[in-house]
Each structure stands twice: as C-alpha cells, then as structure tokens.
Design a protein around this motif. Structure first.
Motif, PDB file in Angstrom:
ATOM      1  N   MET B  63      -3.719 -16.978  -0.023  1.00  0.00           N
ATOM      2  CA  MET B  63      -4.578 -18.117  -0.357  1.00  0.00           C
ATOM      3  C   MET B  63      -5.930 -17.642  -0.894  1.00  0.00           C
ATOM      4  SD  MET B  63      -3.815 -20.309   3.109  1.00  0.00           S
ATOM      5  CE  MET B  63      -4.068 -18.909   4.165  1.00  0.00           C
ATOM      6  N   SER B  64      -6.474 -18.383  -1.842  1.00  0.00           N
ATOM      7  CA  SER B  64      -7.817 -18.071  -2.353  1.00  0.00           C
ATOM      8  C   SER B  64      -8.250 -19.174  -3.303  1.00  0.00           C
ATOM      9  CB  SER B  64      -7.825 -16.742  -3.113  1.00  0.00           C
ATOM     10  OG  SER B  64      -7.294 -16.907  -4.419  1.00  0.00           O
ATOM     11  N   SER B  65      -9.480 -19.082  -3.778  1.00  0.00           N
ATOM     12  CA  SER B  65      -9.899 -20.031  -4.810  1.00  0.00           C
ATOM     13  C   SER B  65      -9.175 -19.708  -6.118  1.00  0.00           C
ATOM     14  CB  SER B  65     -11.415 -20.033  -5.001  1.00  0.00           C
ATOM     15  OG  SER B  65     -11.956 -18.778  -4.794  1.00  0.00           O
ATOM     16  N   PRO B  66      -9.178 -20.649  -7.064  1.00  0.00           N
ATOM     17  CA  PRO B  66      -8.500 -20.390  -8.340  1.00  0.00           C
ATOM     18  C   PRO B  66      -9.100 -19.154  -9.012  1.00  0.00           C
ATOM     19  CG  PRO B  66      -9.197 -22.689  -8.196  1.00  0.00           C
ATOM     20  CD  PRO B  66      -9.802 -21.982  -7.023  1.00  0.00           C
ATOM     21  N   GLY B  67      -8.240 -18.276  -9.490  1.00  0.00           N
ATOM     22  CA  GLY B  67      -8.726 -17.161 -10.290  1.00  0.00           C
ATOM     23  C   GLY B  67      -9.250 -15.961  -9.519  1.00  0.00           C
ATOM     24  N   SER B  68      -9.021 -15.900  -8.214  1.00  0.00           N
ATOM     25  CA  SER B  68      -9.507 -14.746  -7.440  1.00  0.00           C
ATOM     26  C   SER B  68      -8.676 -13.488  -7.649  1.00  0.00           C
ATOM     27  CB  SER B  68      -9.514 -15.061  -5.952  1.00  0.00           C
ATOM     28  OG  SER B  68     -10.347 -16.127  -5.704  1.00  0.00           O
ATOM     29  N   GLY B  69      -7.523 -13.652  -8.281  1.00  0.00           N
ATOM     30  CA  GLY B  69      -6.720 -12.484  -8.588  1.00  0.00           C
ATOM     31  C   GLY B  69      -5.421 -12.379  -7.808  1.00  0.00           C
ATOM     32  N   LYS B  70      -4.890 -13.519  -7.347  1.00  0.00           N
ATOM     33  CA  LYS B  70      -3.642 -13.504  -6.576  1.00  0.00           C
ATOM     34  C   LYS B  70      -2.485 -12.989  -7.428  1.00  0.00           C
ATOM     35  CE  LYS B  70      -4.062 -17.992  -5.689  1.00  0.00           C
ATOM     36  NZ  LYS B  70      -5.406 -18.200  -6.259  1.00  0.00           N
ATOM     37  N   THR B  71      -2.311 -13.570  -8.594  1.00  0.00           N
ATOM     38  CA  THR B  71      -1.160 -13.202  -9.419  1.00  0.00           C
ATOM     39  C   THR B  71      -1.290 -11.764  -9.933  1.00  0.00           C
ATOM     40  OG1 THR B  71      -0.981 -15.516 -10.084  1.00  0.00           O
ATOM     41  CG2 THR B  71       0.299 -13.934 -11.353  1.00  0.00           C
ATOM     42  N   TYR B  72      -2.513 -11.390 -10.293  1.00  0.00           N
ATOM     43  CA  TYR B  72      -2.730 -10.018 -10.792  1.00  0.00           C
ATOM     44  C   TYR B  72      -2.399  -8.991  -9.709  1.00  0.00           C
ATOM     45  CZ  TYR B  72      -4.950  -6.490 -13.805  1.00  0.00           C
ATOM     46  OH  TYR B  72      -5.204  -5.410 -14.606  1.00  0.00           O
ATOM     47  N   LEU B  73      -2.821  -9.292  -8.481  1.00  0.00           N
ATOM     48  CA  LEU B  73      -2.506  -8.416  -7.351  1.00  0.00           C
ATOM     49  C   LEU B  73      -0.985  -8.308  -7.174  1.00  0.00           C
ATOM     50  CD1 LEU B  73      -3.821  -6.896  -4.827  1.00  0.00           C
ATOM     51  CD2 LEU B  73      -3.284  -8.975  -3.552  1.00  0.00           C
ATOM     52  N   LEU B  74      -0.289  -9.429  -7.355  1.00  0.00           N
ATOM     53  CA  LEU B  74       1.167  -9.416  -7.201  1.00  0.00           C
ATOM     54  C   LEU B  74       1.842  -8.660  -8.340  1.00  0.00           C
ATOM     55  CD1 LEU B  74       1.884 -12.992  -5.796  1.00  0.00           C
ATOM     56  CD2 LEU B  74       1.714 -10.811  -4.588  1.00  0.00           C
ATOM     57  N   GLU B  75       1.280  -8.763  -9.549  1.00  0.00           N
ATOM     58  CA  GLU B  75       1.847  -7.985 -10.664  1.00  0.00           C
ATOM     59  C   GLU B  75       1.870  -6.507 -10.306  1.00  0.00           C
ATOM     60  OE1 GLU B  75       0.270  -8.721 -14.699  1.00  0.00           O
ATOM     61  OE2 GLU B  75      -0.418 -10.672 -14.000  1.00  0.00           O
ATOM     62  N   LYS B  76       0.708  -6.009  -9.831  1.00  0.00           N
ATOM     63  CA  LYS B  76       0.597  -4.592  -9.492  1.00  0.00           C
ATOM     64  C   LYS B  76       1.476  -4.246  -8.296  1.00  0.00           C
ATOM     65  CE  LYS B  76      -2.441  -3.885 -12.646  1.00  0.00           C
ATOM     66  NZ  LYS B  76      -2.302  -2.931 -13.745  1.00  0.00           N
ATOM     67  N   THR B  77       1.550  -5.173  -7.356  1.00  0.00           N
ATOM     68  CA  THR B  77       2.329  -4.920  -6.137  1.00  0.00           C
ATOM     69  C   THR B  77       3.814  -4.794  -6.462  1.00  0.00           C
ATOM     70  OG1 THR B  77       0.667  -6.132  -4.876  1.00  0.00           O
ATOM     71  CG2 THR B  77       2.806  -5.801  -3.806  1.00  0.00           C
ATOM     72  N   LEU B  78       4.316  -5.669  -7.318  1.00  0.00           N
ATOM     73  CA  LEU B  78       5.733  -5.589  -7.689  1.00  0.00           C
ATOM     74  C   LEU B  78       6.009  -4.310  -8.478  1.00  0.00           C
ATOM     75  CD1 LEU B  78       6.749  -9.255  -8.601  1.00  0.00           C
ATOM     76  CD2 LEU B  78       7.113  -8.016  -6.463  1.00  0.00           C
ATOM     77  N   ASP B  79       5.059  -3.933  -9.348  1.00  0.00           N
ATOM     78  CA  ASP B  79       5.226  -2.671 -10.087  1.00  0.00           C
ATOM     79  C   ASP B  79       5.388  -1.500  -9.131  1.00  0.00           C
ATOM     80  OD1 ASP B  79       5.121  -3.678 -12.622  1.00  0.00           O
ATOM     81  OD2 ASP B  79       2.969  -3.332 -12.901  1.00  0.00           O
ATOM     82  N   LYS B  80       4.575  -1.504  -8.077  1.00  0.00           N
ATOM     83  CA  LYS B  80       4.545  -0.360  -7.178  1.00  0.00           C
ATOM     84  C   LYS B  80       5.663  -0.395  -6.135  1.00  0.00           C
ATOM     85  CE  LYS B  80       2.239   3.307  -5.768  1.00  0.00           C
ATOM     86  NZ  LYS B  80       1.899   4.417  -6.701  1.00  0.00           N
ATOM     87  N   LEU B  81       5.902  -1.577  -5.549  1.00  0.00           N
ATOM     88  CA  LEU B  81       6.813  -1.640  -4.400  1.00  0.00           C
ATOM     89  C   LEU B  81       8.151  -2.312  -4.703  1.00  0.00           C
ATOM     90  CD1 LEU B  81       4.334  -2.649  -1.542  1.00  0.00           C
ATOM     91  CD2 LEU B  81       4.872  -0.373  -2.397  1.00  0.00           C
ATOM     92  N   GLY B  82       8.263  -2.893  -5.898  1.00  0.00           N
ATOM     93  CA  GLY B  82       9.454  -3.667  -6.233  1.00  0.00           C
ATOM     94  C   GLY B  82      10.757  -2.896  -6.145  1.00  0.00           C
ATOM     95  N   HIS B  83      10.684  -1.581  -6.360  1.00  0.00           N
ATOM     96  CA  HIS B  83      11.922  -0.801  -6.270  1.00  0.00           C
ATOM     97  C   HIS B  83      12.132  -0.223  -4.868  1.00  0.00           C
ATOM     98  CE1 HIS B  83       8.701   1.961  -7.264  1.00  0.00           C
ATOM     99  NE2 HIS B  83       9.427   2.925  -6.734  1.00  0.00           N
ATOM    100  N   LEU B  84      11.118  -0.381  -3.993  1.00  0.00           N
ATOM    101  CA  LEU B  84      11.245   0.126  -2.612  1.00  0.00           C
ATOM    102  C   LEU B  84      11.663  -0.969  -1.639  1.00  0.00           C
ATOM    103  CD1 LEU B  84       7.951   2.240  -2.492  1.00  0.00           C
ATOM    104  CD2 LEU B  84      10.293   3.085  -2.831  1.00  0.00           C
TER     105      LEU B  84
END
Ligand SMILES: Nc1nc2c(ncn2[C@@H]2O[C@H](COP(=O)(O)OP(=O)(O)OP(=O)(O)O)[C@@H](O)[C@H]2O)c(=O)[nH]1
Ligand SMILES: [Mg+2]
Ligand SMILES: [Zn+2]
Lengths: 113, 241
Positions: B63-84
């Motif tokens: 949860m956060s205010s609009p535009g705090s970077g939730k989706t961007y954080l998830l983009e990076k997270t899936l890149d890093k952990l998506g195969h683990l």
C-alpha cells in the motif's frame, strides 16, 4: 473516502438484525469508531443520512462513540491515551506498549420499537 | 476447518450472526450487539488467509500513495526473484491495465483488478482469484493495492504481511499525516532514495517519524532505479516472509 460504502454496509447489517427482532422501527444505533480504525466520524455522520434515505432506517439516528488510542505499558503497566498516534506510554515514555483500544469499528447497540 | 466460525475452509458462504441480548422496556428496547461492521469483509479475508496458508503461499499487501513506486519495485522484484520463486501478482487500480502490462513480460504471472469506483481492494475481490488465477501452486502472492493512503488500511484482504511505501518525493512526515496506514504496516519501504540529493529530504527524520507511529516496523530504504538497498528487500522476501 469510503465512508459512504461503510454506511451502506452498516445499513444492511442493522436492517437484517432489526428484521430478525421483528422491529417496526429503529430509533437509533450506537457504534464505536476507534482512532486507528481508518474511519472518520465526521464523514460517516455526513454519509449516514445519504445511505438511509428511502430505506427502513430513514428516521434512524446514529450515535458515534469515538474510542481513543489506548495503550497498556509493558514497563510501568500504566494505561494511557497517547496523542497524535504516537505509540508511546504517556507515563514513562516507553514504546514497549500494547494497544488495547482504538482499532474498533463496531455496532454496539440499537434502540428498536 | 476455520477456527473462528467452524465452517469448511474455502467455503464461500458468508453468514451473519451476532451475540445479542435484549433488554425489554415497554415497546422500546435496546439490543446490545457488539459486532464488527466490517464483519463480512473480515470473514472473507479470514477464508482467503486460510486458503493461502494451507498452500504455503506467502501473501503481501502493498500500500502507498499513488506513484510511490509500487509497480516499479515489483518490476525489479520479478526480474530478480521470478525464477527463484513462483510469484503471482494482483494489481488494483480504479481503471486501466497499464500496471499489469508493465509486469506481464516478467517471470511470474500478473492480473489487473479494476476496482472502478472503489478506492481500495476488498477481500471479496481477492477471493474471486483464489482457485482460478491463483491456482494454488505459487510460493508467493503479491497484491498491489490501489494508490491511496487512507482506505486500504481498513480492509483486510487475507494477507500475511502489510507493506507500506513512502517515497522520498512525498515528504518525511507522511507517516504522521496518515498514521493509520503506516501504523498497520509490518514493513515500511522508503523508495526512490536516489532522489535524496536533489530534494530537501532528511532520511533520519523519516526514520524518526516512522518510529513514532510504528516503533516495530522493519524499515528498508531502497532505490529500485539504481538497485541501492534492494538486496535487503530481496533477502527479506527470500528468507523472512
Ligand atoms: N528516480 C526513481 N524513480 C522511481 C523509482 N521507483 C519508481 N520511480 C518512478 O516513479 C513513478 C511512479 O512509479 P510506479 O511504480 O508507477 O508507482 P505506483 O506506486 O505503482 O503508482 P500507482 O499504481 O499509480 O499508485 C514512475 O515514473 C517510476 O519510474 C526509483 O527508485 N527512483
Ligand atoms: Mg502501480
Ligand atoms: Zn510506561
């Protein structure tokens, strides 16, 4: 701002309970709103008449008890009411406290006829 | 079995029941009730939580205010952990599937939920996805809530962990201004730390304010853009949830 939908939820619950009691009228309902519940007393009061308009509860009064943030200190055992949502014992300034009040958003009672 | 209500786990029937005792007084009577007004949502959230726990799916509500970077954080997270880890992502926004599109090509799977007029996700919106989109084989379900610092705090979804984001462009005192949401978080991620040099933004002050509202939260400062601090976040997801 979700108080209108909360008011509608409240109207549904109260109506179901009143019907179960065979009430012909609900003169008032009393609810508790805690400081940490995420619900605003003012906006709920504002939305309640909109939610009850043309319903069984059209003439029902709403009484809202505000419950302050209440903590019990694990160090000095004092029950205190911190200001500004600071999680802090007002007696000894410890942050090692348990929250015992302020999270409620509940229907407490209703007056029916 | 569900310990609160004794119903079959995963059973989608909701019932309304409350303890009551009546004090008779001529034609007027007072009925004492003591029932949570969000009972229905809480009950569905409880079922969601059972369904997910039984399948060992760690569930996070971000949860956060609009535009705090939730989706961007998830983009990076899936890149890093998506195969683990096998990760499913549900994203709540009032309109558009823009956020889902940003994640769709990553490892893991993603689905957009449009809440339309609602300013938050509720437990029933998640319940619809359990057993269908979330098929039970996942290790982790990450829910990106609607960008809003007020309403999501009141609605449990069945998550194990609540995460709040505070971006450096928002001002250090957001936790003091929106204490309910920041108080409820298990983890608070300070995002966009790469921007600190360009802002009048004081990291120590942000920590101080967070600790006033939520002394026990785990605080992780990150820049999803530069990668700074992200190892701590990945470690948390891999080993601590
Ligand atoms: N400089 C910088 N920009 C970032 C960082 N993280 C996110 N952003 C930018 O901030 C903007 C908003 O990011 P999103 O990830 O869309 O934010 P969100 O919280 O998902 O937004 P909503 O879903 O609309 O509530 C985008 O332009 C991102 O590129 C960061 O670490 N550093
Ligand atoms: Mg987003
Ligand atoms: Zn104390």
């Amino acid at each position: 701002m979700h108080e209108l939908s909360l008011a509608q939820t409240l109207v549904e619950s109260v109506t179901a309970l009143a019907k179960k009691e065979n009430a012909t009228k609900v003169s008032s309902i009393t609810i508790s709103v805690g400081a940490l519940s995420g619900v605003s007393k003012d906006s709920l009061e504002f939305c309640f008449p909109m939610a009850t308009k043309d319903t069984f509860l059209a003439s029902t009064k709403i009484i809202i008890n505000e419950i302050p943030l209440t903590t019990v200190c694990s160090e000095c055992e004092a029950t205190t009411y911190p200001n500004n949502y600071y999680i802090l014992c007002q007696n000894c300034q410890s942050t090692n406290v348990r929250i015992t009040g302020g999270k409620e958003f509940s229907l407490v009672s209703m007056e029916v006829e | 079995m569900c310990e609160d209500c004794g119903c079959e786990e995963g059973n989608k029937k909701i019932y309304f029941d409350s303890l009551e005792n009546s004090v008779e007084n001529a034609s007027q009577k007072t009925i004492k009730i003591e029932t949570d007004i969000l009972d229905k949502n809480n009950h569905i959230a409880h079922h969601n939580s059972h369904w997910l726990q039984d399948r060992n799916i760690a569930t996070l509500n971000i949860m956060s205010s609009p535009g705090s970077g939730k989706t961007y954080l998830l983009e990076k997270t899936l890149d890093k952990l998506g195969h683990l880890k096998k990760i499913a992502v549900l994203i709540g926004d009032q309109q558009t599937d823009n956020d889902a599109k940003r994640l769709i090509l990553k490892e893991g799977k993603v689905k957009q939920i449009n809440t339309v007029s609602s300013c938050h996700l509720d437990a029933s919106m998640i319940q619809k996805e359990l057993g269908s989109f979330v098929d039970g084989s996942e290790n982790m379900l990450i829910i990106e809530n609607v960008g809003n610092l007020v309403c999501p705090a009141a609605f449990k979804l069945g998550e194990k962990i609540k995460i709040a984001l505070l971006s450096t462009t928002e001002g250090e005192d957001k936790p003091l201004k929106y204490p309910v949401l920041f108080h409820s978080a298990d983890v608070i991620i300070i995002t966009k730390t790469d921007l600190i040099p360009y802002l009048d933004w004081d990291l120590n002050k942000a920590y101080e304010y967070i600790k006033k509202i939520n002394p026990n939260a785990l605080i992780i400062p990150v820049s999803a853009k530069t990668g700074d601090g992200m190892t701590r976040w990945y470690d948390y997801l891999m080993n601590e949830v």
